[in-house]
Design a protein around this motif. Structure first.
Motif, short mmCIF file in Angstrom:
data_model
loop_
_atom_site.label_atom_id
_atom_site.label_comp_id
_atom_site.label_asym_id
_atom_site.label_seq_id
_atom_site.Cartn_x
_atom_site.Cartn_y
_atom_site.Cartn_z
N LYS A 65 0.94 -1.15 -0.03
CA LYS A 65 0.10 0.01 0.04
C LYS A 65 0.91 1.17 -0.14
O LYS A 65 0.50 2.41 0.59
CB LYS A 65 -0.96 0.06 1.21
N SER A 66 2.19 1.20 -0.78
CA SER A 66 2.84 2.15 -0.74
C SER A 66 2.31 3.55 -1.57
O SER A 66 2.73 4.75 -1.27
CB SER A 66 4.31 2.09 -1.20
N ASP A 67 1.29 3.18 -2.17
CA ASP A 67 0.58 4.04 -3.17
C ASP A 67 -0.23 5.07 -2.05
O ASP A 67 -0.66 6.50 -2.51
CB ASP A 67 -0.39 3.50 -4.13
N ARG A 68 -0.44 4.68 -1.04
CA ARG A 68 -1.26 5.55 -0.23
C ARG A 68 -0.52 6.52 0.63
O ARG A 68 -0.91 7.45 1.36
CB ARG A 68 -2.05 4.52 0.85
N VAL A 69 0.81 6.67 0.48
CA VAL A 69 1.63 7.42 1.19
C VAL A 69 1.84 8.62 0.38
O VAL A 69 2.55 8.59 -0.69
CB VAL A 69 2.95 6.74 1.50
N LYS A 70 1.28 9.79 0.63
CA LYS A 70 1.28 10.93 -0.02
C LYS A 70 2.68 11.62 -0.29
O LYS A 70 3.14 11.81 -1.24
CB LYS A 70 0.37 12.06 0.35
N ASP A 71 3.41 11.50 1.01
CA ASP A 71 4.98 12.03 0.88
C ASP A 71 5.72 11.17 0.79
O ASP A 71 6.00 10.29 1.90
CB ASP A 71 5.05 13.02 2.38
N LYS A 72 6.21 10.57 -0.25
CA LYS A 72 7.01 9.34 -0.66
C LYS A 72 8.29 9.62 0.28
O LYS A 72 9.21 8.65 0.37
CB LYS A 72 7.34 9.43 -2.02
N SER A 131 2.90 -1.87 -4.30
CA SER A 131 1.18 -1.68 -4.14
C SER A 131 0.70 -2.91 -4.77
O SER A 131 0.42 -2.87 -6.24
CB SER A 131 0.84 -0.29 -4.79
#
Length: 300
Positions: free
Chosen positions: A128-135, A158
């Motif tokens: 779910k790395s796509d859910r982290v807005k600030d990479k 993701s």
């Protein structure tokens, strides 16, 4: 795949997928093998069995084992059985995928990490790395978790967006032993259609009844017949109380009808043919805390 056609250094092995409930283990496996063999929902502990998903490439066969999320909230016989399934799978695997959710690491994640055997290569999969807005926060988060254990690799993915899955497979392949394939090139699971039918009904039950549905409910396939391409499936939903039964049936049977319709459509897609499905709801008090009953219902 014959021996003459097999690459000299063909790799094949078992990959356990573990993590706390709701980190996306089942979705990850389904996407990796390209077919839906393990059910998914937002409800914790959707997966209750050791589900095997198989993907065969020209140079390797990946045998993924989706496990129940390790449970600490309930201590009945059902959960003890599920937790035993997790620990047994870990020690018998060639590689472990330890799945966590990007940006989140709590006590439940730590409890699963504590179960990981030191002698089996373990890959940290940050889903779910796509859910982290600030990479920019992903790297320090990964470093923080990686400092807790010696991981063989760390891969942010993701599963939902199919991001970085090829890179994950390349990392897995490095640790698979050189072996001949165990399954045929077209196999996607070692589970029967009867078992898959029960899981599909259970998934729809979770999706359409949601949080109202008691944790202690299950699905039994009482009859599974095939006539040509047509499959006839007769299923029973097992609950512990009459109030649970009326909850599932819904107003004038509307909720049960929706569960049945959506389950039938999924079965037809998976089995590649028409399905006739009938579902009943039955009350059996205390089934989830009876070890002999659990074995009778297919829990290992």
């Amino acid at each position: 795949m014959t021996d003459s056609k097999m690459p000299e250094h063909f790799r094949c092995g078992y990959i356990a997928i573990v993590g706390r409930p709701n980190v996306g283990k089942s979705t990850l496996m389904n996407v990796l093998i390209g077919a839906k063999v393990s059910i998914t929902s937002r409800k914790a502990q959707t997966t209750r069995h050791r589900i095997t998903g198989i993907q065969t490439l020209p140079d390797a066969q990946f045998i993924y084992v989706d496990t129940p999320g390790f449970q600490t909230r309930h201590s009945n016989a059902l959960n003890k059985t599920l937790n035993k399934t997790v620990t047994n799978t870990l020690i018998s695997s060639d590689v472990i995928l330890y799945v966590i959710e990007a940006g989140t690491f709590g006590p439940a994640d730590q409890q699963v990490m504590d179960l990981l055997p030191k002698e089996v290569p373990c890959i940290l999969v940050i889903n779910k790395s796509d859910r982290v807005k600030d990479k920019a926060v992903l790297l320090p988060f990964a470093q923080k978790v990686a400092a807790m254990r010696d991981f063989a690799a760390i891969v942010p993915v993701s599963a939902k967006l199919h991001f970085q899955l090829e890179g994950l497979q390349n990392e897995i392949k490095r640790f698979l032993p050189e072996n001949q394939p165990i399954f045929g090139p077209d196999d996607i699971t070692d589970r029967s259609e009867k078992f898959l039918a029960s899981e599909i009904v259970r998934e729809k039950l979770f999706r359409f009844v949601g949080d109202e549905l008691p944790y202690t409910s299950t699905v039994l396939i009482e009859k599974f017949e095939q006539e040509g391409d047509l499959r006839r499936v007769f299923a029973a939903i097992l609950v512990e109380r009459d109030t649970h039964k009326s909850m599932i049936i819904g107003n004038k049977g509307a909720r049960l009808k929706e569960v049945s319709t959506q389950a039938r459509l999924d079965m037809e897609k998976l089995f590649g043919g028409p399905v006739y499905l009938e579902i009943w709801v039955k009350v059996k008090s205390g089934w989830a805390d009876n070890e002999a009953g659990l074995r009778a219902y297919g829990y290992e």
